[in-house]
Scaffold this motif. Sequence first.
Motif, PDB file in Angstrom:
ATOM      1  N   GLY A 115       0.748  -1.414   0.109  1.00 28.95           N
ATOM      2  CA  GLY A 115      -0.009   0.048   0.094  1.00 28.95           C
ATOM      3  C   GLY A 115       0.937   1.392   0.060  1.00 28.95           C
ATOM      4  O   GLY A 115       0.317   2.157   0.273  1.00 28.95           O
ATOM      5  N   THR A 116       1.987   1.150  -0.313  1.00 30.66           N
ATOM      6  CA  THR A 116       3.025   2.314  -0.324  1.00 30.66           C
ATOM      7  C   THR A 116       2.229   3.355  -1.224  1.00 30.66           C
ATOM      8  O   THR A 116       2.023   2.938  -2.627  1.00 30.66           O
ATOM      9  N   HIS A 117       2.421   4.621  -1.183  1.00 33.29           N
ATOM     10  CA  HIS A 117       2.161   5.584  -1.931  1.00 33.29           C
ATOM     11  C   HIS A 117       3.206   6.824  -2.057  1.00 33.29           C
ATOM     12  O   HIS A 117       3.965   7.156  -1.216  1.00 33.29           O
ATOM     13  N   THR A 118       2.999   7.476  -3.165  1.00 37.12           N
ATOM     14  CA  THR A 118       3.961   8.540  -3.210  1.00 37.12           C
ATOM     15  C   THR A 118       3.242   9.889  -2.703  1.00 37.12           C
ATOM     16  O   THR A 118       1.896   9.722  -2.291  1.00 37.12           O
ATOM     17  N   LEU A 119       3.829  10.994  -2.747  1.00 36.84           N
ATOM     18  CA  LEU A 119       2.961  12.206  -2.197  1.00 36.84           C
ATOM     19  C   LEU A 119       1.838  12.817  -3.260  1.00 36.84           C
ATOM     20  O   LEU A 119       0.956  13.399  -2.919  1.00 36.84           O
ATOM     21  N   TRP A 120       2.117  12.061  -4.475  1.00 36.96           N
ATOM     22  CA  TRP A 120       0.831  12.372  -5.585  1.00 36.96           C
ATOM     23  C   TRP A 120      -0.656  11.719  -4.650  1.00 36.96           C
ATOM     24  O   TRP A 120      -1.422  12.318  -5.335  1.00 36.96           O
ATOM     25  N   GLY A 121      -0.212  10.547  -4.073  1.00 35.17           N
ATOM     26  CA  GLY A 121      -1.315  10.268  -3.394  1.00 35.17           C
ATOM     27  C   GLY A 121      -1.826  11.035  -2.138  1.00 35.17           C
ATOM     28  O   GLY A 121      -3.050  10.247  -1.574  1.00 35.17           O
ATOM     29  N   GLY A 122      -1.479  11.963  -1.835  1.00 37.47           N
ATOM     30  CA  GLY A 122      -1.841  12.626  -0.739  1.00 37.47           C
ATOM     31  C   GLY A 122      -2.301  14.008  -1.183  1.00 37.47           C
ATOM     32  O   GLY A 122      -2.771  14.399  -2.180  1.00 37.47           O
ATOM     33  N   ALA A 123      -2.849  14.936  -0.095  1.00 30.72           N
ATOM     34  CA  ALA A 123      -3.255  16.152  -0.185  1.00 30.72           C
ATOM     35  C   ALA A 123      -2.738  17.086  -1.267  1.00 30.72           C
ATOM     36  O   ALA A 123      -3.481  17.820  -2.073  1.00 30.72           O
ATOM     37  N   ALA A 124      -1.366  17.131  -1.131  1.00 40.07           N
ATOM     38  CA  ALA A 124      -0.705  18.048  -1.964  1.00 40.07           C
ATOM     39  C   ALA A 124      -0.768  17.652  -3.438  1.00 40.07           C
ATOM     40  O   ALA A 124      -1.041  18.579  -4.339  1.00 40.07           O
ATOM     41  N   GLY A 125      -0.986  16.284  -3.947  1.00 36.25           N
ATOM     42  CA  GLY A 125      -1.201  15.702  -5.321  1.00 36.25           C
ATOM     43  C   GLY A 125      -2.575  16.066  -5.523  1.00 36.25           C
ATOM     44  O   GLY A 125      -2.934  16.522  -6.885  1.00 36.25           O
ATOM     45  N   ASP A 126      -3.658  15.836  -4.698  1.00 39.76           N
ATOM     46  CA  ASP A 126      -4.872  16.322  -5.030  1.00 39.76           C
ATOM     47  C   ASP A 126      -5.144  17.875  -5.373  1.00 39.76           C
ATOM     48  O   ASP A 126      -5.748  18.061  -6.220  1.00 39.76           O
TER      49      ASP A 126
END
Length: 244
Positions: A219-230
């Motif tokens: 389930g690893t994500h990059t920062l694209w998968g967080g609030a900044a990416g959104d």
Amino acid sequence: MPIDRRAFLAGAGATMAIPGATLATIAGPAPQRLFAATAMKNNIIANRFEAADMALPAIKLSDGKDVVRLDSLTGKTRIVTLWAEWCTPCLVEARDFAALRRRYAGADFDIVSVLTGSIQGLDFTRALARLQQSGVDGLPLLVEPHGGKRVMEKLSVNADGRGASLPCTLLVDRRGRIRARARGAPMDVDPTRAPPAPGGKPVIRILTEADKRALLTNGTHTLWGGAAGDAFAGALQKGLLDQV
């Protein structure tokens, strides 16, 4: 020099040497941050992008049915992510791009993946299967045939002109011009950097095959998968690239 299969996540990437390659419009000596004077100036994702001004090259790719030229990507703002099957960070990042596309793609914005520099010479069907095996669903795919690396050589050259890095992310405007570029898959914690010894420097740790499998299954994500990416994808959808 062959492709270096080591995975660097936070700012570099696996590299391939390209003797004599240069990309002055993208890899200048003093990169300008394209969004420094916008509402995205404090966004950690936006701040990774170096300004550029270069037309997409007329390189022929496959979309699984037809031959498509890369420079045909016009008419809307696009994130174009360059990846290869040997680059585990590329696949981790692609999952986040697929999720962002489901939320933000439309008439004025899209996200597209381009396979380039494939060691296995993946065709469209095998490349699509590789994405799906990594949990990437619904991300449009273009493939450079027969393991070609022209896209990688032209568009992901390192700043010193001595190699190319993946993953590489391009921001392309409606005219089909590359306006910004970022290398590496941004993450909160970089698994390639081992804790330093007391008083020492961080140590680059080569990821094992087990490490790579874990990145794709835990389930690893990059920062694209967080609030900044959104926030950044939403701003691009609303026309941010047209304003800079």
